[in-house]
Design a protein around this motif. Structure first.
Motif, PDB file in Angstrom:
ATOM      1  N   MET A  70       5.387  -6.669   5.968  1.00 48.76           N
ATOM      2  CA  MET A  70       6.238  -5.901   6.796  1.00 48.76           C
ATOM      3  C   MET A  70       7.224  -6.551   7.751  1.00 48.76           C
ATOM      4  O   MET A  70       7.911  -5.845   8.313  1.00 48.76           O
ATOM      5  CB  MET A  70       4.826  -5.855   7.987  1.00 48.76           C
ATOM      6  CG  MET A  70       4.038  -4.729   7.631  1.00 48.76           C
ATOM      7  SD  MET A  70       2.717  -4.299   8.672  1.00 48.76           S
ATOM      8  CE  MET A  70       1.562  -3.131   7.969  1.00 48.76           C
ATOM      9  N   SER A  86       7.788  -5.641  12.493  1.00 52.95           N
ATOM     10  CA  SER A  86       6.672  -6.005  11.952  1.00 52.95           C
ATOM     11  C   SER A  86       5.446  -5.633  13.030  1.00 52.95           C
ATOM     12  O   SER A  86       4.229  -5.245  12.532  1.00 52.95           O
ATOM     13  CB  SER A  86       6.714  -7.150  11.319  1.00 52.95           C
ATOM     14  OG  SER A  86       6.533  -8.432  12.183  1.00 52.95           O
ATOM     15  N   THR A 135       9.873  -4.902   5.846  1.00 53.35           N
ATOM     16  CA  THR A 135       9.783  -3.443   5.678  1.00 53.35           C
ATOM     17  C   THR A 135      10.011  -2.796   6.975  1.00 53.35           C
ATOM     18  O   THR A 135      10.805  -1.704   6.687  1.00 53.35           O
ATOM     19  CB  THR A 135       8.444  -2.975   4.933  1.00 53.35           C
ATOM     20  OG1 THR A 135       7.282  -3.501   5.764  1.00 53.35           O
ATOM     21  CG2 THR A 135       8.483  -3.339   3.615  1.00 53.35           C
ATOM     22  N   ASN A 142       6.479  -2.238  -4.184  1.00 50.72           N
ATOM     23  CA  ASN A 142       5.665  -2.249  -3.112  1.00 50.72           C
ATOM     24  C   ASN A 142       6.837  -1.496  -1.986  1.00 50.72           C
ATOM     25  O   ASN A 142       6.651  -1.869  -0.749  1.00 50.72           O
ATOM     26  CB  ASN A 142       5.368  -3.535  -2.456  1.00 50.72           C
ATOM     27  CG  ASN A 142       4.369  -3.519  -1.786  1.00 50.72           C
ATOM     28  OD1 ASN A 142       3.234  -2.611  -1.754  1.00 50.72           O
ATOM     29  ND2 ASN A 142       4.519  -4.197  -0.561  1.00 50.72           N
ATOM     30  N   VAL A 143       7.652  -0.831  -2.342  1.00 55.34           N
ATOM     31  CA  VAL A 143       8.446  -0.037  -1.267  1.00 55.34           C
ATOM     32  C   VAL A 143       7.897   1.214  -1.103  1.00 55.34           C
ATOM     33  O   VAL A 143       7.738   2.217  -1.911  1.00 55.34           O
ATOM     34  CB  VAL A 143      10.017  -0.015  -1.826  1.00 55.34           C
ATOM     35  CG1 VAL A 143      10.729   0.775  -0.705  1.00 55.34           C
ATOM     36  CG2 VAL A 143      10.516  -1.247  -1.898  1.00 55.34           C
ATOM     37  N   SER A 144       7.578   1.621   0.164  1.00 55.16           N
ATOM     38  CA  SER A 144       7.055   2.948   0.402  1.00 55.16           C
ATOM     39  C   SER A 144       8.121   3.826   1.323  1.00 55.16           C
ATOM     40  O   SER A 144       8.658   3.068   2.241  1.00 55.16           O
ATOM     41  CB  SER A 144       5.623   2.754   1.329  1.00 55.16           C
ATOM     42  OG  SER A 144       5.447   3.919   2.151  1.00 55.16           O
ATOM     43  N   ALA A 195      15.181  -4.497  -0.410  1.00 55.04           N
ATOM     44  CA  ALA A 195      13.782  -4.131  -0.829  1.00 55.04           C
ATOM     45  C   ALA A 195      13.244  -4.396  -2.123  1.00 55.04           C
ATOM     46  O   ALA A 195      12.068  -4.390  -2.434  1.00 55.04           O
ATOM     47  CB  ALA A 195      14.062  -2.222  -0.772  1.00 55.04           C
ATOM     48  N   LEU A 207      13.703  -2.887   7.354  1.00 58.16           N
ATOM     49  CA  LEU A 207      14.445  -2.061   6.344  1.00 58.16           C
ATOM     50  C   LEU A 207      14.431  -0.789   6.760  1.00 58.16           C
ATOM     51  O   LEU A 207      15.471   0.230   6.308  1.00 58.16           O
ATOM     52  CB  LEU A 207      13.634  -2.012   4.759  1.00 58.16           C
ATOM     53  CG  LEU A 207      13.829  -3.229   3.632  1.00 58.16           C
ATOM     54  CD1 LEU A 207      12.893  -3.457   2.705  1.00 58.16           C
ATOM     55  CD2 LEU A 207      15.147  -3.187   3.304  1.00 58.16           C
ATOM     56  N   GLU A 208      13.483  -0.287   7.345  1.00 57.30           N
ATOM     57  CA  GLU A 208      13.514   1.210   7.622  1.00 57.30           C
ATOM     58  C   GLU A 208      14.439   1.531   8.592  1.00 57.30           C
ATOM     59  O   GLU A 208      15.069   2.404   8.806  1.00 57.30           O
ATOM     60  CB  GLU A 208      12.051   1.889   8.041  1.00 57.30           C
ATOM     61  CG  GLU A 208      11.288   2.053   6.916  1.00 57.30           C
ATOM     62  CD  GLU A 208       9.596   2.540   7.218  1.00 57.30           C
ATOM     63  OE1 GLU A 208       9.531   2.827   8.562  1.00 57.30           O
ATOM     64  OE2 GLU A 208       9.023   2.492   6.418  1.00 57.30           O
TER      65      GLU A 208
END
Lengths: 314, 231
Positions: B66, A161, B69, B111-113, A112, B72-73
């Motif tokens: 993305m 994505s 991300t 930029n991690v949400s 991250a 990552l989730e």
């Protein structure tokens, strides 16, 4: 191809163009995936939107500007007609995510952080630019995620994505559309009209008053529009440029802080519904302005702080 | 008169957003109207739109991000963040909100949400703040809970807004960069983010200080008598 083999073009530009091609292909993949997704109620409109956006992203450089303009207008059609949707979600189960969290723990923060760290490294220590750094960071994040778990296969990243992009939907093109609106405003002379109006208020050459009007203008315009991105172009061309930057103020400092002055406006307005009104509903609050009320003090303090900061370090 | 007409597009944007019309619809109409009354013509409009859209492709860098991300989730990013926050249990509600703010702002700078109010505040932060009351043997008061909800959401917004501008290559910096470029000023994304560092730190400190002060006043108001034994 001559673009990539030419020795006259900077490596940073070539790498950036390569990133745009990768991004365009992700977007085109999202379109094709939706076309074959029977759970999507608007398969054709959705696919059309993503494929056209993907083509402009990946190959826009080699397409004549007017054709790009037509393509952009065309892709707004299914978006406005609400014909861009997504099919059934294929997100992993809560149990799976909890299992992965138990297994990886805080290690998941390594990938991250990779993206931001590489952006900083590339911006500071190379001539390749921050965006290329973001690209490298994404690559590092992907590789470390693959090392952390065998479940993360190349197709996992692509499908995840596409899933996220589908969730964001047509609003994903909003920032670029707003930037283009700013460009049209500039070409049509909107900035000059605003300047000539503001000229009657600001004494010529008084940068301090210029900064104050620019900052407060950003707040008010953002409060009306609910979006600092929509305000920054008009305000910078109309007020920031002619009344502040023209007199030698630091453009990076004043330009960037003008945007965050606009964010003070976002904190104060119900027009920014996503941030200030939707949470009220989500948390089942009684007072419709319960979120804004808690932001007033910080927003006003930050506005004053930023104006002083700009005046001192301009 | 011609001058005033060029502002028609700005008016369309203001009225359009005020009437809560579709954002893409408003922008497209404003763009076409401004180009036509501003004398660009159809050709000129397509030229400016096409050129600007392609020049601003950097703003879609989030599509590339993305690629990481989403997965990552899938690998428990939000759950791990929750585990981390839950280490801080025996403090007051506003301190929980403050710790969340610090954590949130650091993450935003990378930029991690975590999904904002829906994804994190409602399921994790708000219940934790209420939990601090229960752990002290205090009855949750609905008015106090309302304030906790408001403060948690406000902290979320403040940290996301002022933290995200620290991410080099974030959309805010990219838009400012392209706006300045159209005026003839070339600035780097790194410099833009650098100037925001004091702004982000002050925003975080002021928000934390304000909410901790406010919480103290609220505790006095709602739990005045039990405050001492609660400590």
């Amino acid at each position: 191809m001559s673009f990539f083999t030419s020795s006259e073009i900077l490596l940073s530009d070539k790498l950036l163009e390569l990133l745009f091609i990768v991004m365009g292909l992700i977007v085109i993949y999202t379109g094709i995936k939706n076309l074959s997704d029977k759970t999507n109620p608007n398969r054709v409109g959705t696919a059309f939107f993503w494929v056209v956006l993907g083509v402009v992203l990946a190959f826009g450089r080699w397409i004549p500007a007017q054709v790009n303009g037509i393509l952009v207008l065309l892709m707004t059609v299914p978006a406005i007609a609400k014909r861009v949707n997504k099919g059934e979600s294929r997100l992993p189960t809560k149990a799976y995510m909890q299992k992965m969290s138990d297994k990886l723990g805080l290690k998941v923060f390594i990938p991250a952080f990779a993206i931001g760290i590489f952006a900083i490294i590339f911006a500071l220590f190379t001539n390749l630019g921050a965006l290329v750094g973001v690209g490298v960071g994404v690559l590092v994040a992907i590789m470390s995620l693959m090392l952390l778990s065998r479940d993360n296969k190349p197709m996992t990243f692509l499908n995840d994505s596409a899933e996220m992009l589908g969730t964001v939907g047509p609003l994903s093109m909003l920032p670029m559309l707003l930037a283009s609106l700013g460009a049209v405003f500039t070409s049509a002379g909107v900035g000059e009209v605003i300047s000539s109006g503001v000229k009657q208020v600001i004494p010529e050459g008084n940068v301090v008053i210029g900064i104050i009007v620019y900052a407060i203008g950003m707040v008010l315009f953002t409060m009306i529009m609910g979006n600092a991105f929509a305000a920054i172009t008009v305000m910078t061309v109309g007020i920031g440029g002619p009344f502040v930057l023209a007199y030698g103020a630091n453009p990076a400092l004043v330009g960037m802080l003008a945007l965050t002055c606009g964010y003070c406006g976002t904190l104060l307005t119900p027009m920014a519904a996503n941030f200030n009104i939707v949470p009220v509903a989500m948390l089942e609050m009684k007072n419709k302005y319960g979120v804004i009320k808690n932001q007033v003090f910080v927003a006003l303090f930050m506005l004053v702080f930023q104006i002083v900061y700009m005046i001192i370090f301009r | 008169m011609q001058d005033i007409l060029t502002l028609l597009g700005v008016l369309i944007v203001i009225v359009g957003f005020a009437l809560k019309l579709d954002a893409i619809l408003i922008i497209t109409i404003s763009l076409i109207v401004t180009a036509l009354v501003g004398g660009l013509g159809i050709d000129g409009m397509l030229e400016v739109l096409g050129t600007s859209f392609v020049n601003n492709r950097g703003m879609t860098i989030f599509i590339l991000i993305m690629l990481a991300t989403g997965t990552l989730e899938r690998n428990g990013l939000k759950e791990s963040a929750a585990t981390f926050i839950q280490r801080f249990k025996n403090v007051s509600a506003s301190v929980i909100i403050g710790i969340y703010g610090v954590f949130r702002m650091i993450m935003a700078a990378f930029n991690v949400s975590f999904g904002g109010v829906a994804g994190f505040v409602r399921p994790i932060i708000f219940p934790m703040t209420v939990g601090t009351l229960e752990s002290k043997g205090l009855e949750p008061n609905p008015e106090y809970e309302e304030e906790l909800k408001g403060m948690s959401s406000a902290m979320e917004n403040i940290c996301w807004f002022f933290g995200q501008v620290l991410f080099i290559g974030g959309p805010g910096g990219l838009l400012v960069q392209s706006t300045l470029k159209s005026l003839g000023y070339d600035v780097s994304l790194g410099t833009l983010a650098f100037y925001e560092i004091p702004v982000a730190i002050v925003a975080l400190v002021v928000a934390c200080g304000y909410f901790i002060w406010k919480d103290k006043q609220l505790m006095k108001k709602f739990y005045g008598k039990t405050k001492k034994e609660a400590k």
